[in-house]
Write a protein that holds these residues in place. Structure first.
Motif: not given
Ligand SMILES: *Cc1c(COP(=O)(O)O)cnc(C)c1O
Length: 380
Positions: A143-145, A173-174, A292-296
């Motif tokens: 995903x973009x930041x 990110x991932x 998974x989507x992680x912590x961001x």
């Protein structure tokens, strides 16, 4: 082997002289030759270092590449990838990449004759329309930041193969625990190891992992020629961090989902951007291409003024740039990580002062939520 086993063991062998289970920090600049012209395979430590080699082997296995190279920072890794291009070449780039990546492209590399088109790569027709006769590379962040926009990696990679373009994915990110761009057909993965891979906010580093031998040869040559290598100590830190990467990512993901749900239900929050939530416009793609989507998480408060009140009461969530550490970090992208993006571009992308980005750590989720509650109560 499974990723938990690989994260612990890949590239790590007991030290041949002592049997040391952990890879030593080979803090040396040079190595003794057996006789003139006959080295042990190790000649000079910019070129090769056993601690760095262990890390590079581990990263290669985790991302499923042919080779990996570790650099002094994520930006050094990205710079190395850009040396695959020549003056006159054109690159199609995801339109809200990491601020430092945008700065490197727009304010350094354009002076060397490269040109860039920033497009919303979440729509394949935008990528296709941006390709010119001199386009050589498509550079994705997904995903973009901090806007958390996803790009379909397999779709773009297959377009790149058909058009003979190099596809690059920033997988910071991932991480390979949740997303493996090379398996989806991309040519090159870049990382800021500063973030999740090291995971403890105590080292700055980067890596390039390559699916194709001709790219690998060139990046190895550039790593040695330019010399922006990761130090032995930092290599050791990242190698150590990687051992718990799968465990940490699972915790980041669980906490991320809990915090995202909490935010989404809060009346002080206008909108939550988290691919793991069904409300994310690309939730289906998230499920398809990532595990998974992680912590961001990014979210909008109700106004720019609310943001001024929101940050002050926070204690557990540290106000800081960076992300991916074991501890929760929170920031205002418009004035911090993305301050170098021109104001009109920030407005166009939705990077307003009411936007908050949180890197959810591995603390007890109730404690993170309780801290955010103090900020949101003040923001109301
Ligand atoms: C931090 C970051 C970078 C740059 O890495 P450094 O280690 O800070 O040089 C590149 N891409 C993304 C997505 C990042 O978060």
């Amino acid at each position: 082997m499974g990723i938990r086993t690989d994260a612990i063991h890949a590239g790590v062998r007991p030290d041949p002289t002592t049997g040391s289970v952990m890879t030593p920090i080979y803090q040396t600049s040079t190595y003794v030759y057996e006789s003139p012209g006959k080295s042990t395979g190790y000649d000079y430590a910019r070129t090769i270092n056993p601690t760095r080699s262990a890390l590079e082997e581990n990263l290669k296995v985790l991302e499923g590449g042919r080779a990996a190279y570790a650099f002094a920072s994520g930006m050094a890794a990205i710079s190395a990838v850009m040396t695959l291009l020549k003056a006159g070449d054109h690159v199609v780039v995801s339109h809200n990449v990491y601020g430092g990546t945008y700065r490197l492209f727009a304010r350094v590399l354009e002076d060397y004759g490269l040109s860039f088109a920033y497009v919303d790569t979440s729509r394949i027709e935008n990528v296709e329309a941006a390709i010119r006769p001199n386009t050589r590379m498509v550079y994705l962040e997904t995903p973009t930041n901090p806007m958390m926009v996803l790009t379909d990696i397999a779709q773009v990679a297959s377009l790149c193969r058909a058009r003979r373009l190099t596809s690059v994915v920033d997988n910071t990110f991932l991480t390979p625990v949740f997303q493996k761009p090379l398996d989806l057909g991309a040519d090159i993965v870049v990382h800021s190891t500063t973030k999740y891979l090291n995971g403890h906010s105590d080292s700055v580093g980067g890596a390039v992992i390559l699916a194709r031998d001709e790219h690998a040869e060139r990046i190895q040559f550039v790593q040695n020629s330019v010399g922006a290598i990761l130090s032995p100590f930092d290599s050791w830190l990242v190698l150590r961090g990687l051992k718990t990467l799968p465990l940490r990512m699972r915790a980041h993901d669980e906490n991320g989902m809990k915090v995202a749900r909490y935010l989404e239900a809060h009346r002080g929050v206008a909108r939550v951007l988290y691919p793991g939530l069904p409300s994310h416009p690309q939730h289906e793609l998230a499920l398809r291409q990532a595990r998974g989507s992680g912590g961001m998480i990014s979210f909008y408060l109700k106004s720019d003024e609310a943001a001024l009140r929101f940050f002050a009461p926070l204690r557990l969530c540290a106000l800081a740039e960076s992300l991916g550490g074991i501890e929760t970090l929170i920031c205002q992208p418009s004035t911090m990580t993305h301050a170098s993006v021109p104001k009109e571009d920030r407005q166009r992308l939705g990077l307003t002062e009411s936007l908050v980005r949180i890197s959810v750590g591995c603390e007890d989720p109730e404690d993170i939520v309780a801290d955010l509650e103090k900020g949101l109560a003040a923001a109301l």
